[in-house]
Design an enzyme around this catalytic site. Structure first.
Site, mmCIF file in Angstrom:
data_model
loop_
_atom_site.group_PDB
_atom_site.id
_atom_site.type_symbol
_atom_site.label_atom_id
_atom_site.label_comp_id
_atom_site.label_asym_id
_atom_site.label_seq_id
_atom_site.Cartn_x
_atom_site.Cartn_y
_atom_site.Cartn_z
ATOM 1 N N TYR A 186 0.828 -1.206 0.000
ATOM 2 C CA TYR A 186 0.000 0.000 0.000
ATOM 3 C C TYR A 186 0.862 1.256 0.000
ATOM 4 O O TYR A 186 0.690 2.158 -0.834
ATOM 5 C CB TYR A 186 -0.934 0.003 1.211
ATOM 6 C CG TYR A 186 -1.603 1.339 1.428
ATOM 7 C CD1 TYR A 186 -2.563 1.809 0.536
ATOM 8 C CD2 TYR A 186 -1.255 2.152 2.511
ATOM 9 C CE1 TYR A 186 -3.160 3.057 0.716
ATOM 10 C CE2 TYR A 186 -1.849 3.390 2.694
ATOM 11 C CZ TYR A 186 -2.804 3.836 1.790
ATOM 12 O OH TYR A 186 -3.386 5.070 1.966
ATOM 13 N N LYS A 226 1.221 4.058 -3.026
ATOM 14 C CA LYS A 226 0.902 5.462 -2.754
ATOM 15 C C LYS A 226 2.111 6.354 -3.039
ATOM 16 O O LYS A 226 1.974 7.473 -3.545
ATOM 17 C CB LYS A 226 0.440 5.638 -1.311
ATOM 18 C CG LYS A 226 -0.958 5.097 -1.020
ATOM 19 C CD LYS A 226 -2.041 5.866 -1.768
ATOM 20 C CE LYS A 226 -2.219 7.270 -1.247
ATOM 21 N NZ LYS A 226 -3.342 7.987 -1.936
#
Length: 312
Positions: free
Chosen positions: A131, A135
């Site tokens: 994640y 990002k």
């Protein structure tokens, strides 16, 4: 001012939409995959040319990108969190080169930090999970784009409407079921040893509004957080207090939940205070009270079931 908001049906996007609608002179347009959206835009699949065409029709003065995902396959995470911002920047440069882009990043991009450290924007980003890595790729695409753009790197949001993917939302749901039973019994949680930087989602929305309103060039990257490292146990106790929960919150290390990847998180928000005139307004206790008032409806609990529940 015409503002195109991407991801308005999500947690952060919903609060940003509410804040922007309250601003005088704002025409809010929504882009996404939901039927209520004004423009059908899926950042994971749309081409730069097709998005530029959509932007040409929308003619925004500013764009806010709240679209993102914390769960799913590697392909899904990369498509929304990494590809999406890159495509958006390319389309903006082609169709709306004067529009300001405010993109919401994540403090997960920094990765683990040393205990006691307040992480500033110039700290190296070393995410250790997919994640955070996806990002970060999206943030880098925005930072390197030749447009008027900035990234607000948000810590752990908390407040009304918290999703079940995070501890605040999961624990609220479990406490809601627990307080519907008498006696309240036990709610079991995973590892709460981490100290996290919890920021109220309404404060995040205010930072977005300020970033849109201020004229002139702003720094390309600003941290948005509380500037404090609060024990996750404080969040659990605060929610239990807000719920009037009289049972036990039992931490089950090594059996329920995931091991803590980042035991310490605390962002330095000095730059946001200086550049935006922004500072967090809500305390963690106020955020938790608002979360419980909004989402802690015992009526959602099943009529019968085990007295023990678990929160990963």
């Amino acid at each position: 001012m015409r503002i195109l908001l991407l991801g308005s049906t999500g947690y952060l996007g919903g609060h940003v939409a509410e804040r922007l609608r309250a601003l005088p002179g704002v025409r809010l347009l929504r882009g996404g995959r939901a039927p209520v959206d004004d423009h059908r835009i899926d950042l994971a699949t749309i081409t730069a040319d097709a998005l530029a065409e959509q932007l040409g029709r929308a003619a925004p003065d500013a764009v806010v990108n709240c679209a993102g995902t914390v769960t799913g396959t590697a392909l899904n995470l990369a498509g929304v969190n990494s590809r999406g911002p890159a495509v958006l920047c390319q389309a903006l440069r082609a169709a709306s080169p004067n529009a300001r882009l405010v993109h919401l990043g994540s403090a997960a991009e920094y990765g683990p930090r040393g205990v006691g450290e307040r992480t500033a924007e110039d700290a190296p980003a070393r995410p250790i999970a997919l994640y955070g890595a996806t990002k970060l790729a999206g943030t880098l695409a925005v930072l390197e784009a030749r447009i008027d753009a900035l990234v607000l790197r948000v810590t752990d949001p908390v407040g009304p409407g918290a999703p079940a993917a995070g501890l605040p939302g999961r624990l609220t749901a479990e406490l809601s079921r627990a307080v519907a039973r008498t006696p309240h019994g036990t709610v079991r949680v995973g590892d709460l040893s981490a100290r996290q930087d919890f920021v109220d989602v309404r404060d995040v929305a205010q930072a977005v509004a300020l970033a849109l309103a201020l004229p002139g060039r702003l720094p390309r990257l600003l941290n948005i957080g509380s500037g404090r490292a609060s024990p996750a146990r404080d969040l659990a106790r605060g929610l239990a207090d807000a719920a009037g929960f009289t049972g036990d919150v039992e931490e089950t290390l090594g059996q329920v939940g995931r091991p803590t990847a980042a035991p310490w998180q605390c962002s330095d928000v000095t730059a946001a205070e200086w550049e935006l005139g922004w500072r967090p307004r809500f305390t963690l206790r106020e955020s938790l009270a608002a979360l419980w008032a909004s989402d802690g409806d015992p009526g959602l609990a099943p009529a019968a079931g085990s007295r023990g529940t678990s929160v990963p």
